[in-house]
Scaffold this motif. Sequence first.
Motif, PDB file in Angstrom:
ATOM      1  N   ARG A  49       1.687   1.548  -0.299  1.00 30.14           N
ATOM      2  CA  ARG A  49       0.889   2.777  -0.423  1.00 30.14           C
ATOM      3  C   ARG A  49       0.454   3.050  -1.863  1.00 30.14           C
ATOM      4  O   ARG A  49      -0.516   3.755  -2.103  1.00 30.14           O
ATOM      5  CB  ARG A  49       1.663   3.977   0.124  1.00 30.14           C
ATOM      6  N   CYS A  50       1.188   2.492  -2.843  1.00 28.62           N
ATOM      7  CA  CYS A  50       0.834   2.665  -4.252  1.00 28.62           C
ATOM      8  C   CYS A  50      -0.165   1.622  -4.732  1.00 28.62           C
ATOM      9  O   CYS A  50      -0.560   1.642  -5.901  1.00 28.62           O
ATOM     10  CB  CYS A  50       2.080   2.589  -5.128  1.00 28.62           C
ATOM     11  N   GLY A  51      -0.541   0.683  -3.858  1.00 26.38           N
ATOM     12  CA  GLY A  51      -1.457  -0.366  -4.248  1.00 26.38           C
ATOM     13  C   GLY A  51      -0.776  -1.594  -4.830  1.00 26.38           C
ATOM     14  O   GLY A  51      -1.454  -2.531  -5.271  1.00 26.38           O
ATOM     15  N   ARG A  52       0.547  -1.626  -4.863  1.00 26.64           N
ATOM     16  CA  ARG A  52       1.246  -2.794  -5.385  1.00 26.64           C
ATOM     17  C   ARG A  52       1.054  -3.975  -4.436  1.00 26.64           C
ATOM     18  O   ARG A  52       1.237  -3.839  -3.222  1.00 26.64           O
ATOM     19  CB  ARG A  52       2.747  -2.506  -5.551  1.00 26.64           C
ATOM     20  N   ALA A  53       0.678  -5.126  -4.983  1.00 30.97           N
ATOM     21  CA  ALA A  53       0.515  -6.325  -4.165  1.00 30.97           C
ATOM     22  C   ALA A  53       1.874  -6.733  -3.615  1.00 30.97           C
ATOM     23  O   ALA A  53       2.842  -6.881  -4.365  1.00 30.97           O
ATOM     24  CB  ALA A  53      -0.090  -7.446  -4.990  1.00 30.97           C
ATOM     25  N   VAL A  54       1.953  -6.902  -2.311  1.00 32.35           N
ATOM     26  CA  VAL A  54       3.215  -7.195  -1.635  1.00 32.35           C
ATOM     27  C   VAL A  54       3.268  -8.680  -1.311  1.00 32.35           C
ATOM     28  O   VAL A  54       2.413  -9.204  -0.594  1.00 32.35           O
ATOM     29  CB  VAL A  54       3.348  -6.373  -0.340  1.00 32.35           C
ATOM     30  N   THR A  55       4.275  -9.377  -1.827  1.00 34.08           N
ATOM     31  CA  THR A  55       4.455 -10.798  -1.507  1.00 34.08           C
ATOM     32  C   THR A  55       5.791 -11.069  -0.838  1.00 34.08           C
ATOM     33  O   THR A  55       6.003 -12.132  -0.276  1.00 34.08           O
ATOM     34  CB  THR A  55       4.348 -11.659  -2.776  1.00 34.08           C
ATOM     35  N   GLY A  56       6.703 -10.122  -0.903  1.00 39.00           N
ATOM     36  CA  GLY A  56       8.005 -10.277  -0.275  1.00 39.00           C
ATOM     37  C   GLY A  56       8.870  -9.088  -0.615  1.00 39.00           C
ATOM     38  O   GLY A  56       8.496  -8.232  -1.427  1.00 39.00           O
ATOM     39  N   PRO A  87     -10.461  -0.115  -1.300  1.00 39.37           N
ATOM     40  CA  PRO A  87     -10.845  -0.855  -0.100  1.00 39.37           C
ATOM     41  C   PRO A  87     -10.271  -2.268  -0.005  1.00 39.37           C
ATOM     42  O   PRO A  87     -10.228  -2.835   1.082  1.00 39.37           O
ATOM     43  CB  PRO A  87     -12.379  -0.910  -0.198  1.00 39.37           C
ATOM     44  N   LEU A  88      -9.819  -2.827  -1.123  1.00 35.36           N
ATOM     45  CA  LEU A  88      -9.200  -4.155  -1.073  1.00 35.36           C
ATOM     46  C   LEU A  88      -7.931  -4.152  -0.229  1.00 35.36           C
ATOM     47  O   LEU A  88      -7.480  -5.206   0.221  1.00 35.36           O
ATOM     48  CB  LEU A  88      -8.860  -4.638  -2.488  1.00 35.36           C
ATOM     49  N   GLY A  89      -7.360  -2.975   0.023  1.00 37.86           N
ATOM     50  CA  GLY A  89      -6.137  -2.875   0.809  1.00 37.86           C
ATOM     51  C   GLY A  89      -6.342  -2.351   2.214  1.00 37.86           C
ATOM     52  O   GLY A  89      -5.388  -1.896   2.863  1.00 37.86           O
ATOM     53  N   LEU A  90      -7.572  -2.421   2.732  1.00 38.90           N
ATOM     54  CA  LEU A  90      -7.860  -1.832   4.055  1.00 38.90           C
ATOM     55  C   LEU A  90      -7.042  -2.449   5.183  1.00 38.90           C
ATOM     56  O   LEU A  90      -6.787  -1.796   6.190  1.00 38.90           O
ATOM     57  CB  LEU A  90      -9.348  -1.976   4.382  1.00 38.90           C
ATOM     58  N   GLU A 149      -7.216 -10.536   7.566  1.00 41.60           N
ATOM     59  CA  GLU A 149      -8.207 -11.098   6.644  1.00 41.60           C
ATOM     60  C   GLU A 149      -9.196 -10.034   6.160  1.00 41.60           C
ATOM     61  O   GLU A 149     -10.348 -10.333   5.851  1.00 41.60           O
ATOM     62  CB  GLU A 149      -8.978 -12.256   7.312  1.00 41.60           C
ATOM     63  N   LEU A 150      -8.746  -8.782   6.101  1.00 47.31           N
ATOM     64  CA  LEU A 150      -9.596  -7.717   5.584  1.00 47.31           C
ATOM     65  C   LEU A 150      -9.477  -7.588   4.070  1.00 47.31           C
ATOM     66  O   LEU A 150     -10.345  -7.007   3.415  1.00 47.31           O
ATOM     67  CB  LEU A 150      -9.231  -6.382   6.234  1.00 47.31           C
ATOM     68  N   GLY A 151      -8.408  -8.105   3.510  1.00 45.12           N
ATOM     69  CA  GLY A 151      -8.193  -7.973   2.082  1.00 45.12           C
ATOM     70  C   GLY A 151      -6.808  -8.440   1.695  1.00 45.12           C
ATOM     71  O   GLY A 151      -6.297  -9.426   2.216  1.00 45.12           O
ATOM     72  N   ILE A 152      -6.166  -7.696   0.785  1.00 47.98           N
ATOM     73  CA  ILE A 152      -4.872  -8.057   0.217  1.00 47.98           C
ATOM     74  C   ILE A 152      -3.788  -7.133   0.769  1.00 47.98           C
ATOM     75  O   ILE A 152      -4.013  -5.940   0.963  1.00 47.98           O
ATOM     76  CB  ILE A 152      -4.906  -7.942  -1.327  1.00 47.98           C
TER      77      ILE A 152
END
Length: 458
Positions: free
Chosen positions: A396-403, A415-418, A389-392
């Motif tokens: 490593r490239c910042g791509r949002a991972v959903t599956g 920092p949204l990916g911490l 629950e720190l973020g999203i």
Amino acid sequence: MTLQTAPFPKSSNATGSLARIAIIGRGFTGIMNAIALLKGFNRPFHLVMFDPNPRINGGEGVSRSAKTVLNSRVRDLSVDPTIRMDFRHWLEADEEWRQEASREGVDHSFVSGETFSAYVYQRFSEALRDRTDVVVRIQPEAVSTVHRASHGGLLVVSDEGQQTHFDAVFLASGYGVSESAEEAPAVGQPQNVIVIGGGVYAVDRALKLLSSNAASHITLISASGFLPQSHTNAAVGPVASNQPLPSTLRGAFRSLREAANTADLEGSGWQGIMNGFRLRAGELWKGLTAEERRRFKRHVKPIYDSHRNRLPPAHYQRLHQAIASGAITMTKGKVERIATNGILLSTSAGLQVLAADRTVDCRIRPIDIDAPLFRSVISAGLAKRDELELGILVDRCGRAVTGPETFEGLFVMGPLGLGSLPDIDQVPEIVLQAYAATAAARQWLHDTGAAADIERVG
């Protein structure tokens, strides 16, 4: 380069056939992603930067306060990873700064967020000037939601309800300092001040209050009981171990502690060991179980942060001199309430009331994962919360991972990916991620066909 401030056009000869990219947030992470796109996205595109603050500021997300000293040295602050000395060269163009830094060497110096912000903004302006094939729009509006468009791509919806279609979106809102509960200081004798926070920003603020005679005594409240450790006087590189990194949290940090103790005994200092460990932290993090990651957040993160977020040596010496003289008292506890005349503090001994003439809140505001913007991308299935629950959850490239093999054009930066990437709140890591994301976005737009129109225009 075309810079627009008029309402976003539905379509035009200038922008209708260009790939559209949005950056939400214009602190350091947002500006850095804009620089990387302008320098590394080698085809025409239309960039829109959303932020309700109408003034570009490259320092908001770096130092939490523009006048606070940064915890990275000059040598580590280039916004171009291919020109490591870029920030140094920019500083050396200023004769006054060059004379001031000559005693210890520019590379080993520390600068304020204000100075770094000026450098970042200049490099952004230069990158913008050099791209005559790019249309950039500054949109001074807050974004409420991001969701899929029915015909492909993403829709960004502002607080005013305006919907705009984009091929790729970068979330770069980061985090910052809590709104301060401080009162204006009374005129007269220096005061008894409470400073809430145990990080670099809090320590820097406390030292400034003392040096300016705005306080006679400061109570520094650290929730963890830890304060930042010191950088070495001269920069040290990472000291890599030739031993394999243990795969468990307990084993890894036992190995780190033993290596640091050995380095201290040998006189080389633990900082190089920590720098080397940080290079391998991502490898360790991926292999930890969910329970080990939760244990890290509860028990290890505060002390880890105190050793990676370090004070310049001069600040560290002043801090401990102030503690030894009684000018600063450090107290461990959780602030339950802030009033005009002090705070209510929860400690191991129970609740305590600490009186003060002034309270300054320097805590870092955590990411509100339940904010409407983040809720929208999670509920739409464009992103997932990380397990701490720190973020999203990101790669490593910042791509949002959903599956597995699932990506729909949403990048979640800095920092949204911490919760996924240790140290992604540090300037050098944010810079590297920005260029990696630019390469990924370029490939993404090519693979999805959004680049076809770009090539026709170019």
